[in-house]
Design an enzyme around this catalytic site. Structure first.
Site, mmCIF file in Angstrom:
data_model
loop_
_atom_site.group_PDB
_atom_site.id
_atom_site.type_symbol
_atom_site.label_atom_id
_atom_site.label_comp_id
_atom_site.label_asym_id
_atom_site.label_seq_id
_atom_site.Cartn_x
_atom_site.Cartn_y
_atom_site.Cartn_z
ATOM 1 N N SER A 14 0.871 -1.180 0.000
ATOM 2 C CA SER A 14 0.000 0.000 0.000
ATOM 3 C C SER A 14 0.908 1.230 0.000
ATOM 4 O O SER A 14 1.878 1.282 -0.772
ATOM 5 C CB SER A 14 -0.936 -0.045 1.211
ATOM 6 N N TYR A 74 -5.220 8.341 -6.176
ATOM 7 C CA TYR A 74 -4.284 7.290 -5.729
ATOM 8 C C TYR A 74 -4.654 6.694 -4.358
ATOM 9 O O TYR A 74 -4.729 5.466 -4.209
ATOM 10 C CB TYR A 74 -2.890 7.918 -5.680
ATOM 11 N N LYS A 77 -5.189 2.631 -2.574
ATOM 12 C CA LYS A 77 -4.302 2.064 -1.560
ATOM 13 C C LYS A 77 -5.060 1.770 -0.254
ATOM 14 O O LYS A 77 -4.721 0.830 0.463
ATOM 15 C CB LYS A 77 -3.127 3.021 -1.306
HETATM 16 N N1 LIG Z 1 7.921 5.044 -4.795
HETATM 17 C C1 LIG Z 1 7.141 5.492 -3.829
HETATM 18 O O1 LIG Z 1 7.260 6.632 -3.377
HETATM 19 C C2 LIG Z 1 6.093 4.603 -3.231
HETATM 20 C C3 LIG Z 1 5.548 3.547 -3.933
HETATM 21 N N2 LIG Z 1 4.574 2.779 -3.376
HETATM 22 C C4 LIG Z 1 3.981 1.666 -4.118
HETATM 23 O O2 LIG Z 1 4.973 0.686 -4.355
HETATM 24 C C5 LIG Z 1 4.735 0.027 -5.582
HETATM 25 C C6 LIG Z 1 5.971 0.114 -6.466
HETATM 26 O O3 LIG Z 1 6.268 1.470 -6.677
HETATM 27 P P1 LIG Z 1 7.604 1.945 -7.399
HETATM 28 O O4 LIG Z 1 8.672 0.985 -7.157
HETATM 29 O O5 LIG Z 1 7.770 3.364 -7.053
HETATM 30 O O6 LIG Z 1 7.101 1.897 -8.924
HETATM 31 P P2 LIG Z 1 7.853 1.736 -10.328
HETATM 32 O O7 LIG Z 1 7.042 2.548 -11.293
HETATM 33 O O8 LIG Z 1 9.289 2.017 -10.234
HETATM 34 O O9 LIG Z 1 7.615 0.196 -10.654
HETATM 35 C C7 LIG Z 1 6.336 -0.288 -10.876
HETATM 36 C C8 LIG Z 1 6.386 -1.735 -11.284
HETATM 37 O O10 LIG Z 1 5.069 -2.225 -11.494
HETATM 38 C C9 LIG Z 1 4.936 -2.730 -12.820
HETATM 39 N N3 LIG Z 1 3.582 -2.488 -13.279
HETATM 40 C C10 LIG Z 1 2.928 -1.311 -13.344
HETATM 41 N N4 LIG Z 1 1.693 -1.479 -13.837
HETATM 42 C C11 LIG Z 1 1.561 -2.801 -14.098
HETATM 43 C C12 LIG Z 1 0.525 -3.599 -14.633
HETATM 44 N N5 LIG Z 1 -0.641 -3.074 -15.025
HETATM 45 N N6 LIG Z 1 0.719 -4.935 -14.766
HETATM 46 C C13 LIG Z 1 1.893 -5.483 -14.390
HETATM 47 N N7 LIG Z 1 2.910 -4.778 -13.891
HETATM 48 C C14 LIG Z 1 2.756 -3.448 -13.740
HETATM 49 C C15 LIG Z 1 6.006 -1.970 -13.607
HETATM 50 O O11 LIG Z 1 6.414 -2.610 -14.796
HETATM 51 P P3 LIG Z 1 5.712 -2.331 -16.233
HETATM 52 O O12 LIG Z 1 5.452 -0.865 -16.301
HETATM 53 O O13 LIG Z 1 6.674 -2.829 -17.246
HETATM 54 O O14 LIG Z 1 4.462 -3.137 -16.222
HETATM 55 C C16 LIG Z 1 7.131 -1.957 -12.592
HETATM 56 O O15 LIG Z 1 7.772 -3.210 -12.539
HETATM 57 C C17 LIG Z 1 3.508 0.690 -6.182
HETATM 58 O O16 LIG Z 1 2.373 -0.071 -5.858
HETATM 59 C C18 LIG Z 1 3.464 2.037 -5.482
HETATM 60 O O17 LIG Z 1 2.162 2.553 -5.424
HETATM 61 C C19 LIG Z 1 4.128 3.010 -2.113
HETATM 62 C C20 LIG Z 1 4.622 4.026 -1.375
HETATM 63 C C21 LIG Z 1 5.660 4.893 -1.866
HETATM 64 C C1 LIG Z 2 -0.066 6.628 11.060
HETATM 65 C C2 LIG Z 2 -0.246 7.511 9.889
HETATM 66 C C3 LIG Z 2 1.074 7.823 9.226
HETATM 67 C C4 LIG Z 2 0.881 8.865 8.180
HETATM 68 C C5 LIG Z 2 2.108 9.676 7.973
HETATM 69 C C6 LIG Z 2 1.838 10.897 7.126
HETATM 70 C C7 LIG Z 2 3.073 11.437 6.531
HETATM 71 C C8 LIG Z 2 2.788 12.480 5.491
HETATM 72 C C9 LIG Z 2 3.674 12.364 4.307
HETATM 73 C C10 LIG Z 2 3.207 11.344 3.356
HETATM 74 C C11 LIG Z 2 4.000 11.266 2.123
HETATM 75 C C12 LIG Z 2 3.227 10.704 0.971
HETATM 76 C C13 LIG Z 2 3.436 9.236 0.795
HETATM 77 C C14 LIG Z 2 2.958 8.778 -0.528
HETATM 78 C C15 LIG Z 2 3.943 7.844 -1.131
HETATM 79 C C16 LIG Z 2 3.438 7.244 -2.378
HETATM 80 O O1 LIG Z 2 2.715 6.305 -2.329
HETATM 81 C C17 LIG Z 2 3.832 7.821 -3.686
HETATM 82 N N1 LIG Z 2 5.063 8.477 -3.648
HETATM 83 C C18 LIG Z 2 3.867 6.737 -4.729
HETATM 84 O O2 LIG Z 2 4.704 7.036 -5.811
#
Ligand SMILES: NC(=O)C1=CN([C@@H]2O[C@H](COP(=O)(O)OP(=O)(O)OC[C@H]3O[C@@H](n4cnc5c(N)ncnc54)[C@H](OP(=O)(O)O)[C@@H]3O)[C@@H](O)[C@H]2O)C=CC1
Ligand SMILES: CCCCCCCCCCCCCCCC(=O)[C@@H](N)CO
Length: 297
Positions: free
Chosen positions: A172, A186, A190
């Site tokens: 998430s 978004y 999540k």
């Molecule tokens: N980076 C951040 O700040 C944060 C990220 N997250 C969550 O973590 C997860 C990974 O994020 P992050 O590493 O940043 O993302 P990236 O964009 O770097 O990687 C995403 C991955 O998911 C794959 N993907 C996306 N869509 C699909 C699809 N429809 N079917 C199959 N594969 C898919 C992509 O490959 P391809 O495009 O080739 O399919 C890739 O491998 C996500 O769920 C994101 O919401 C959560 C909190 C913070």
């Molecule tokens: C107990 C409750 C804890 C809550 C803490 C709040 C902190 C505020 C800052 C949040 C930063 C935003 C995160 C989103 C990350 C993300 O999913 C995307 N970057 C994906 O690409």
């Protein structure tokens, strides 16, 4: 008076913490285990795959872009600890067609054996003001982030139930705990994962299947860089208060939580959900007894 109550609460929490190892499930041995990582070709997912490989797992990477998959496979292979380990790549969109997802999971199981752990990390984000986000993005977020986790989970769960073992992990976000400016499309996708995970956990516990949810903060990945291109100033300022993590760091915590710790909060939940769990267990036993009786007749 307040002090007494506070002391009582602290003592209670400490007690729960102390007995938590007794009621936690046995840690999952990653050595030789088959771990499927969706979104395993980039960012957090790729780092989770590498972390599991370092513990001796066999990995299936799932994502759409084949080129990125091949690149990631090479990086994961560098983390090998023995020469038996294998990385399998599967190109599929996890959010579109359930039958397709089911059939690729079947292929992976034929090659590397039943799935011991599924990591649902495929996902994408978009930030923007509510009225400026294109309407079809709301649907897209739910499809990729929510249904894209439901489908792979559905595809592995039957075998896990039969084997009476397994781990399901959902990735998430902190934006899945609180709704923040700019994340109207978004965040709900999540939040949805949390509802799914909690309900699923109650169904799966009698089968020795454990469900975890990770709520990472901003993490330095290609997906994060993409999101930043349209991020409103307010979202940037709010996010900065929490800082940015490295994906390797996030992966370590997420994997450890899934295989070893069940966490303090899990322990508390075990108590307050205990009576529900016993209903579920009782029903399962009754159903099995009547099935056995039917067979005998
Ligand atoms: N980076 C951040 O700040 C944060 C990220 N997250 C969550 O973590 C997860 C990974 O994020 P992050 O590493 O940043 O993302 P990236 O964009 O770097 O990687 C995403 C991955 O998911 C794959 N993907 C996306 N869509 C699909 C699809 N429809 N079917 C199959 N594969 C898919 C992509 O490959 P391809 O495009 O080739 O399919 C890739 O491998 C996500 O769920 C994101 O919401 C959560 C909190 C913070
Ligand atoms: C107990 C409750 C804890 C809550 C803490 C709040 C902190 C505020 C800052 C949040 C930063 C935003 C995160 C989103 C990350 C993300 O999913 C995307 N970057 C994906 O690409």
């Amino acid at each position: 008076m307040l002090l007494v109550v506070a002391a009582f609460i602290v003592a209670f929490v400490l007690l729960l913490y102390m007995i938590s190892p007794l009621i936690s499930p046995k840690p999952l041995k990653l050595n030789g285990a088959h771990v499927v990582v969706t979104g395993g070709s980039s960012g957090i997912g790729k780092c989770i795959a590498m972390e599991c490989y370092k513990h001796g797992a066999f990995i299936t990477l799932v994502a759409r872009d084949e080129h990125k998959l091949v690149q990631a496979k090479k990086e994961v292979e560098k983390c090998a600890i023995n020469d038996k380990q294998v990385v399998l790549c599967i190109s599929v969109d996890v959010s579109k067609d359930y039958n397709q997802v089911e059939s690729v999971i079947k292929q992976a199981q034929e090659k590397l054996g039943p799935v011991d752990m599924l990591v649902n990390c495929a996902g994408t984000s978009i930030s923007g003001k509510f009225e400026e986000v294109e309407v079809d993005r709301f649907k897209k977020m739910m499809e990729v982030n929510y249904l894209g986790s439901v489908y792979p989970t559905r595809a592995v769960i039957t075998t896990m139930k039969e084997r009476r073992m397994g781990r399901i992990m959902f990735v998430s976000s902190q934006a899945g705990l609180i709704g923040l400016f700019g994340y109207t499309a978004y965040s709900p996708s999540k939040f949805a994962l949390r509802g799914l995970a909690e309900a699923l956990q109650m169904e799966m516990k009698p089968y020795n299947i454990y469900v975890t949810v990770a709520y990472p903060p901003d993490t330095d990945t290609p997906g994060f860089a993409e999101e930043n291109k349209t991020k409103p100033l307010e979202t940037k300022l709010i996010s900065e208060t929490a800082g940015v993590c490295q994906p390797e760091q996030v992966a370590k915590v997420v994997v450890k939580d899934a295989i070893v710790t069940m966490g303090l909060f899990r322990t508390i939940a075990l108590f307050y959900l205990g009576s529900f769990d016993s209903i579920v267990r009782r029903c399962m036993i009754q159903r099995e007894q009547s099935k056995a009786a039917d067979k005998r007749e």
